[in-house]
Design an enzyme around this catalytic site. Sequence first.
Site, PDB file in Angstrom:
ATOM      1  N   GLY A   8     -20.251 -40.135  -6.031  1.00  0.00           N
ATOM      2  CA  GLY A   8     -19.486 -40.125  -4.782  1.00  0.00           C
ATOM      3  C   GLY A   8     -18.154 -40.822  -4.874  1.00  0.00           C
ATOM      4  O   GLY A   8     -17.821 -41.657  -4.020  1.00  0.00           O
ATOM      5  N   SER A  10     -15.047 -39.476  -4.708  1.00  0.00           N
ATOM      6  CA  SER A  10     -13.880 -38.753  -4.189  1.00  0.00           C
ATOM      7  C   SER A  10     -13.085 -39.570  -3.182  1.00  0.00           C
ATOM      8  O   SER A  10     -11.904 -39.296  -2.943  1.00  0.00           O
ATOM      9  CB  SER A  10     -14.310 -37.428  -3.560  1.00  0.00           C
ATOM     10  OG  SER A  10     -15.211 -37.651  -2.487  1.00  0.00           O
ATOM     11  N   SER A  11     -13.717 -40.587  -2.580  1.00  0.00           N
ATOM     12  CA  SER A  11     -13.026 -41.424  -1.593  1.00  0.00           C
ATOM     13  C   SER A  11     -13.860 -42.677  -1.337  1.00  0.00           C
ATOM     14  O   SER A  11     -14.952 -42.850  -1.887  1.00  0.00           O
ATOM     15  CB  SER A  11     -12.823 -40.658  -0.275  1.00  0.00           C
ATOM     16  OG  SER A  11     -14.082 -40.349   0.323  1.00  0.00           O
ATOM     17  N   GLY A  12     -13.320 -43.548  -0.505  1.00  0.00           N
ATOM     18  CA  GLY A  12     -14.080 -44.679   0.020  1.00  0.00           C
ATOM     19  C   GLY A  12     -14.688 -45.611  -1.005  1.00  0.00           C
ATOM     20  O   GLY A  12     -14.038 -46.034  -1.970  1.00  0.00           O
ATOM     21  N   LYS A  34     -17.106 -32.053  -5.834  1.00  0.00           N
ATOM     22  CA  LYS A  34     -16.028 -31.121  -6.165  1.00  0.00           C
ATOM     23  C   LYS A  34     -14.817 -31.929  -6.631  1.00  0.00           C
ATOM     24  O   LYS A  34     -13.993 -32.345  -5.816  1.00  0.00           O
ATOM     25  CB  LYS A  34     -15.668 -30.257  -4.950  1.00  0.00           C
ATOM     26  CG  LYS A  34     -16.808 -29.359  -4.474  1.00  0.00           C
ATOM     27  CD  LYS A  34     -16.404 -28.550  -3.245  1.00  0.00           C
ATOM     28  CE  LYS A  34     -17.550 -27.661  -2.775  1.00  0.00           C
ATOM     29  NZ  LYS A  34     -17.184 -26.873  -1.563  1.00  0.00           N
ATOM     30  N   ASP A  52     -23.620 -32.932  -8.174  1.00  0.00           N
ATOM     31  CA  ASP A  52     -24.240 -32.865  -6.855  1.00  0.00           C
ATOM     32  C   ASP A  52     -25.625 -33.473  -6.993  1.00  0.00           C
ATOM     33  O   ASP A  52     -26.498 -32.908  -7.668  1.00  0.00           O
ATOM     34  CB  ASP A  52     -24.336 -31.410  -6.387  1.00  0.00           C
ATOM     35  CG  ASP A  52     -24.848 -31.281  -4.955  1.00  0.00           C
ATOM     36  OD1 ASP A  52     -25.546 -32.208  -4.481  1.00  0.00           O
ATOM     37  OD2 ASP A  52     -24.572 -30.244  -4.315  1.00  0.00           O
ATOM     38  N   SER A 126     -26.892 -48.881   0.093  1.00  0.00           N
ATOM     39  CA  SER A 126     -27.691 -48.655   1.305  1.00  0.00           C
ATOM     40  C   SER A 126     -26.805 -48.881   2.529  1.00  0.00           C
ATOM     41  O   SER A 126     -25.668 -48.426   2.567  1.00  0.00           O
ATOM     42  CB  SER A 126     -28.915 -49.580   1.285  1.00  0.00           C
ATOM     43  OG  SER A 126     -29.697 -49.419   2.433  1.00  0.00           O
ATOM     44  N   TYR A 140     -30.299 -41.558  10.028  1.00  0.00           N
ATOM     45  CA  TYR A 140     -29.548 -42.192   8.943  1.00  0.00           C
ATOM     46  C   TYR A 140     -30.209 -43.507   8.526  1.00  0.00           C
ATOM     47  O   TYR A 140     -30.394 -43.774   7.331  1.00  0.00           O
ATOM     48  CB  TYR A 140     -28.111 -42.437   9.393  1.00  0.00           C
ATOM     49  CG  TYR A 140     -27.268 -43.177   8.388  1.00  0.00           C
ATOM     50  CD1 TYR A 140     -26.795 -42.536   7.240  1.00  0.00           C
ATOM     51  CD2 TYR A 140     -26.938 -44.518   8.572  1.00  0.00           C
ATOM     52  CE1 TYR A 140     -26.016 -43.207   6.317  1.00  0.00           C
ATOM     53  CE2 TYR A 140     -26.160 -45.202   7.657  1.00  0.00           C
ATOM     54  CZ  TYR A 140     -25.706 -44.546   6.528  1.00  0.00           C
ATOM     55  OH  TYR A 140     -24.937 -45.220   5.607  1.00  0.00           O
ATOM     56  N   SER A 141     -30.595 -44.321   9.508  1.00  0.00           N
ATOM     57  CA  SER A 141     -31.242 -45.604   9.213  1.00  0.00           C
ATOM     58  C   SER A 141     -32.542 -45.399   8.459  1.00  0.00           C
ATOM     59  O   SER A 141     -32.870 -46.161   7.539  1.00  0.00           O
ATOM     60  CB  SER A 141     -31.502 -46.376  10.511  1.00  0.00           C
ATOM     61  OG  SER A 141     -30.297 -46.657  11.195  1.00  0.00           O
ATOM     62  N   ALA A 142     -33.295 -44.373   8.849  1.00  0.00           N
ATOM     63  CA  ALA A 142     -34.562 -44.089   8.174  1.00  0.00           C
ATOM     64  C   ALA A 142     -34.332 -43.750   6.703  1.00  0.00           C
ATOM     65  O   ALA A 142     -35.091 -44.178   5.822  1.00  0.00           O
ATOM     66  CB  ALA A 142     -35.284 -42.940   8.871  1.00  0.00           C
ATOM     67  N   SER A 143     -33.266 -43.001   6.420  1.00  0.00           N
ATOM     68  CA  SER A 143     -32.988 -42.644   5.025  1.00  0.00           C
ATOM     69  C   SER A 143     -32.645 -43.878   4.203  1.00  0.00           C
ATOM     70  O   SER A 143     -33.071 -44.014   3.044  1.00  0.00           O
ATOM     71  CB  SER A 143     -31.862 -41.606   4.953  1.00  0.00           C
ATOM     72  OG  SER A 143     -30.596 -42.172   5.239  1.00  0.00           O
ATOM     73  N   LYS A 144     -31.878 -44.782   4.779  1.00  0.00           N
ATOM     74  CA  LYS A 144     -31.481 -45.970   4.037  1.00  0.00           C
ATOM     75  C   LYS A 144     -32.646 -46.958   3.906  1.00  0.00           C
ATOM     76  O   LYS A 144     -32.756 -47.668   2.890  1.00  0.00           O
ATOM     77  CB  LYS A 144     -30.288 -46.643   4.724  1.00  0.00           C
ATOM     78  CG  LYS A 144     -29.005 -45.821   4.647  1.00  0.00           C
ATOM     79  CD  LYS A 144     -28.606 -45.515   3.212  1.00  0.00           C
ATOM     80  CE  LYS A 144     -27.253 -44.841   3.101  1.00  0.00           C
ATOM     81  NZ  LYS A 144     -26.854 -44.572   1.705  1.00  0.00           N
TER      82      LYS A 144
END
Length: 252
Positions: A8, A10-12, A34, A52, A126, A140-144
Amino acid sequence: MPRILITGCSSGFGLATARTFLAEGWEVIATMRKPRPGVLPDHEQLSVIALDVSEADSIAAAVESVGTIDALVNNAGVGMLNVLEGSGMDQVRELFDTNVLGPIAMAKAFLPGMRKQGSGVIVNVSSVVTVKPLPALSVYSASKAALNAFTESLALEAAQFGVRTRLVLPGAAPTTDFGKNAVARMGMEVPEIYQPFVQEQLQKLQSSTEVTTAEDVARAVWTAVTEPDAPMRIPAGADAVTSFRAAGLKAA
């Protein structure tokens, strides 16, 4: 020369982390879904590859081309700002595919090489929402939270082979494109009955004087990778540190 792969970029957060490790003399493999020219400057110690994390073939190709690494940073992720009733199950599955199954697949792919060489670090990015719950972020919180549990359990498996795992927990980062990218990718169709509530929460977030920058996250990742005694969970950003302290957790 130590080698690190960062997803990840590409930015940030990922972009700032790649720059930090390059500046410190590491060989950096920066991955993007990409790749775009000019995101990172040409550097003899930098490789940019397409990856990916939700695609098994893409991960396999990366492992074959990259080989053994000293550190893996699972930074790629997607956000979702919405109430549960506004979240489509296809979106939920896509989010978990990227935020949870992606890091698991990446760790599984690169752990054998680390195990064989007897050293390595896996850092999973996370979120502080797992410390301080926030509304309109339930999925989102559940995924983290799942990512946290995976990382902490994997640490017990990997330690016997000299491999460490760590978590970096950023706060809200309004200066990055994370939120904009999340809306573009996942949408934000908030049910009408929830719209006043969500707008109120957004205003609270936007008015906060404590925020996280991409550089905060890069520094936290640097600590996680280079300091063997770094804590399992490392907050990144002033708001994250505040949330840690409010929860009675060590913030340094």
